[in-house]
Write an enzyme that holds these catalytic residues in place. Structure first.
Site, PDB file in Angstrom:
ATOM      1  N   ASP A   1      52.140  46.364  76.335  1.00  0.00           N
ATOM      2  CA  ASP A   1      52.088  47.613  77.090  1.00  0.00           C
ATOM      3  C   ASP A   1      52.512  48.744  76.147  1.00  0.00           C
ATOM      4  OD1 ASP A   1      51.763  49.475  79.056  1.00  0.00           O
ATOM      5  OD2 ASP A   1      52.770  48.332  80.606  1.00  0.00           O
TER       6      ASP A   1
HETATM    7  C1  BGC Z   1      51.402  51.091  81.908  1.00  0.00           C
HETATM    8  C2  BGC Z   1      50.157  50.277  81.880  1.00  0.00           C
HETATM    9  C3  BGC Z   1      48.994  51.100  81.409  1.00  0.00           C
HETATM   10  C4  BGC Z   1      49.328  51.696  80.071  1.00  0.00           C
HETATM   11  C5  BGC Z   1      48.213  52.538  79.482  1.00  0.00           C
HETATM   12  C6  BGC Z   1      51.626  51.834  80.619  1.00  0.00           C
HETATM   13  O1  BGC Z   1      52.689  52.720  80.701  1.00  0.00           O
HETATM   14  O2  BGC Z   1      52.510  50.262  82.200  1.00  0.00           O
HETATM   15  O3  BGC Z   1      49.896  49.743  83.156  1.00  0.00           O
HETATM   16  O4  BGC Z   1      47.857  50.317  81.356  1.00  0.00           O
HETATM   17  O5  BGC Z   1      50.469  52.512  80.206  1.00  0.00           O
HETATM   18  O6  BGC Z   1      47.985  53.657  80.212  1.00  0.00           O
END
Ligand code: BGC
Length: 755
Positions: A287
């Site tokens: 993530d």
């Molecule tokens: C989130 C994810 C997301 C990613 C990209 C993160 O902060 O937890 O779910 O896909 O950002 O936007």
């Protein structure tokens, strides 16, 4: 004759599946050769570039990637997400790798979570439809729309089970149940990926957040989650597994730790479980900035150590932190990582690109003409409406106040009633706002005399307002309430559209108080004091604690965050053109003190019996029961269940089956859909089992006074659970099944099933 025909059919099917299997093996071999040949030409730096995922815009993380474009051009970033702007400008950036030595195409990702330009209800809402083909269709439409402007990868489905509505991200998932959650996870993967990833309308799915992110302690986002392996395997892991079994091409790792080891560095999770046990052969992405955050977790001293830990654990791609590209070369020289690990990660990313057909046609998805044709079509809007209709859950309907007469004098009140963007959520980056039908517009179409007043500001909570840069103006509030009351006075009925604004749920949107904001609740009381009936249309991203509001309302219809067709669906629902059929997939607590609260809990050694006081598992100041249980939802009709008839009350062996049959009758005067739910309890086992667990459901549409028989077939698979040795098995004994309209039904039958 019939037999010969069947035999021929079987032989043909056997050969077809044989040919298909052979084709798959052949395709896999071709991919292997292609990727190996390419990798032979790649330098170490180019390989590390494939492990790098950059973003030009910081939406959810602390920062964006510096010079993302240059990195996409020179091959040091093989993947990008969050490309915004016009389709032409997206395309221009997709062409950047043309400047690099090997011209390896980019994975281009985005959080396409509940629609792209056509926006469907939030996933929590969609899950309340219990309608798998419909959910699959929404994902398919999203893929068709998004692929045409150049995206080939979506960070969805989010399948984190959660029992805590304080956690703002419950809106992105399918609620608290692993069985339903698994079915939905698989349906979404199928919708995004279609029948073949190598199709111009397919997006690669990314199941997230692996794992246990939804169990964040105290509902505070990014917080630690801690649980037994039995709970993990039984209740939290199944939806990830289902998405993987359905073919999800990628997995996103969660921010939290799992048994003390952050998921991003957790070898047990990413390698032993995901790859070795579950056989996942796609790629694993972290993530946002999660590798760098291993330092905050306290398991790495610096980026270099963090990147090596992640790679060794099984991570293939680094989202935004750029720790891998910055340090793995040195770690390799120091023997902290091996070249085969780097190669494996690079190979998996290249394989994903191959599966998507990007090597044959890197920009195959991009087609502005197709984009215009396939976006926001009448058909996708119809699906958006159907989804909003089926997601809505009727929570209260005192004295059958709903549906309203079409010519009723309606006062429509509330800041969420006529705001297009508010029908979306935090993950609707590309949602087309002008296309939204607001609730006001929807009602007005059927009832042109509806009058609207804003009524209140969203929130008077000063801490929240400060954090979100909002202001609460006391004088303005008085004016708004006054205007609303004047509007209400001339009406037959008040429809109040209240709840949460779109910035109140989603990532980093945890709340300790999940009631309707106090300024809105005050308005509700004032509206009720007019003596007019009040219908509350809830707009929300999570279950809210609304028990104290119930004296001030006559009906409550939960619309969640309904999306593009919010208003047309709301109007059909309140005027009875559609009979509400949504059923909750997440328990509504009476108060925050009851959280975590969920239907498939264990009974404890001292279960509480209502009304019996003593040393039992209960609160002195609160009931044990939820406000609305899992599976609950009213209809304008009432459905009656017969007793359960079993095909047998005693069976033996793993291959046996039992059929459970009930008859459902629509006793009301509206045609409508009922969701018959079957729960199972295993009262005596080697470990304490939940009081009941959802095992099956069927949706039945019934005309007024019509009855239909529904039969469920139970197999020994339904009896299985993860035992103390984490074996998925069943044990002989008595079982109780419950069949009814929600998880608290008492309609039950018992049988014995022996090994
Ligand atoms: C989130 C994810 C997301 C990613 C990209 C993160 O902060 O937890 O779910 O896909 O950002 O936007």
């Amino acid at each position: 004759m019939k037999f010969t025909f069947l035999l021929v059919q079987c032989i043909v099917m056997f050969f077809c599946s044989f040919i298909l299997e052979a084709q798959k093996i052949d395709e896999k071999k071709k991919m292997g050769v292609f990727v190996a040949t390419l990798m032979k030409k790649m330098t170490l730096e180019e390989k590390l570039g494939q492990l790098n995922l950059v973003t030009p815009i910081a939406r959810t993380g602390p920062f964006a990637t510096k010079n993302a474009s240059d990195k996409m051009k020179d091959g040091s970033a093989g993947n990008v997400f969050g490309l915004h702007g016009s389709p032409a400008s997206i395309h221009t950036r997709l062409l950047y790798p043309e400047n690099s030595r090997l011209k390896i195409p980019l994975l281009s990702g985005l959080d396409i979570v509940h629609g792209f330009q056509t926006i469907f209800p939030i996933p929590l809402g969609l899950s309340c439809s219990w309608d798998l083909p419909l959910i699959e269709k929404t994902a398919r439409i999203a893929a068709v729309e998004a692929s045409a402007v150049g995206y080939n990868w979506t960070f969805s489905p989010m399948v984190d089970i959660s029992r805590d509505p304080r956690w703002g991200r419950v809106m992105e998932g399918s609620g608290e149940d692993p069985y339903l959650g698994s079915l939905i996870a698989a349906a979404m993967v199928k919708g995004y990926q279609g029948s073949d990833l190598n199709n111009e309308t397919s997006l690669m799915a990314c199941v997230k957040h692996f794992a246990l992110y939804g169990a964040a302690e105290a509902g505070r986002d990014y917080n630690t989650s801690d649980m037994s392996r039995i709970t993990m395997f039984q209740n939290y892991l199944p939806p990830y597994k289902a998405a993987i079994d359905a073919g999800a091409g990628s997995v996103m790792v969660s921010f939290n730790d799992v048994e003390g080891v952050p998921a991003t560095a957790n070898k047990w999770l990413l390698t032993d479980l995901l790859r070795k046990k579950w056989g996942f052969n796609g790629f694993v992405v972290t993530d946002y900035n999660a590798i760098a955050e291993l330092i905050n977790h306290g398991v790495a001293e610096d980026y270099k150590q963090a990147a090596a830990l992640s790679l060794n654990a099984g991570v293939d791609m680094d989202m935004v932190s750029e720790s891998m590209i910055a340090s793995l070369k040195q770690s390799l020289a120091e023997g902290k990582v091996s070249i085969s690990e780097i190669d494996n990660a690079c190979r998996r990313v290249l394989e994903a690109k191959y599966k998507l057909g990007l090597f044959t046609n890197p920009y195959r998805n991009y087609d502005p003409d197709r984009a215009v044709k396939v976006t926001l079509t009448d058909e996708s809007k119809m699906v958006a409406k159907e989804a909003a209709l089926k997601s809505a859950v009727l929570l209260e309907n005192k004295k059958g106040i709903l549906p309203l007469k079409e010519d009723a004098k309606i006062a429509l009140i509330g800041p969420l009633a006529n705001d297009k963007r508010e029908m979306f959520s935090s993950w609707t980056i590309k949602g087309d706002t002008p296309s939204v039908v607001t609730i006001y517009e929807g009602i007005k179409k059927i009832n042109p005399n509806v009058v609207y007043a804003e009524g209140t500001q969203i929130s008077s909570d000063s801490l929240f307002n400060v954090k979100k840069g909002l202001e609460f103006n006391v004088a303005r509030q008085k004016e708004l309430v006054k205007e609303a009351l004047e509007t209400a006075r001339n009406s037959d009925v008040i429809v109040a559209v209240l709840g949460e604004s779109s910035i109140m749920s989603g990532e980093a949107k945890s709340f300790a108080d999940i009631s309707i904001p106090s300024c809105q609740r005050e308005l509700l009381k004032a509206l009720k004091a007019t003596g007019k009936p009040v219908v509350l249309l809830l707009i929300n991203g999570r279950p809210l604690t609304i028990e104290d509001d119930l004296p001030y309302v006559d009906a409550v219809l939960d619309m969640w965050r309904p999306g593009t067709e919010a208003g047309s669906a709301a109007a059909d629902l309140i005027f009875g053109k559609y009979n509400p059929s949504g059923r909750l997939t997440m328990t509504f607590p009476r108060s925050v003190g009851q959280i975590p609260i969920y239907y498939n809990s264990k009974s404890t050694g001292r279960p509480y019996i209502q009304g019996v006081e003593g040393y039992f598992s209960n609160y002195l100041d609160q009931l044990n029961t939820p406000l609305y249980p899992f599976g609950y939802g009213l209809s304008y009709s009432s459905f009656e269940y017969s007793a359960i008839t079993l095909s047998s009350t005693e069976v033996k062996g793993s291959n046996a089956t039992i059929k459970a049959t009930i008859t459902i009758t629509n006793n009301g005067s509206f045609a409508g859909e009922e969701t018959a739910q079957l729960y199972l309890n295993d009262p005596v086992a080697s470990i304490a089992r939940p009081v009941r667990e959802l095992k099956a459901f069927q949706k039945v549409f019934l005309q007024p006074k019509e009855s239909k028989q529904v039969t469920f077939t139970l197999t020994s698979e339904d009896l299985k659970f993860f035992n103390s040795s984490l074996q998925w098995d069943w044990e002989s004994g008595k079982f109780i099944i419950y069949v009814g309209s929600n998880s608290q039904t008492s309609n039950h039958a018992e049988f014995i099933w022996r090994k």
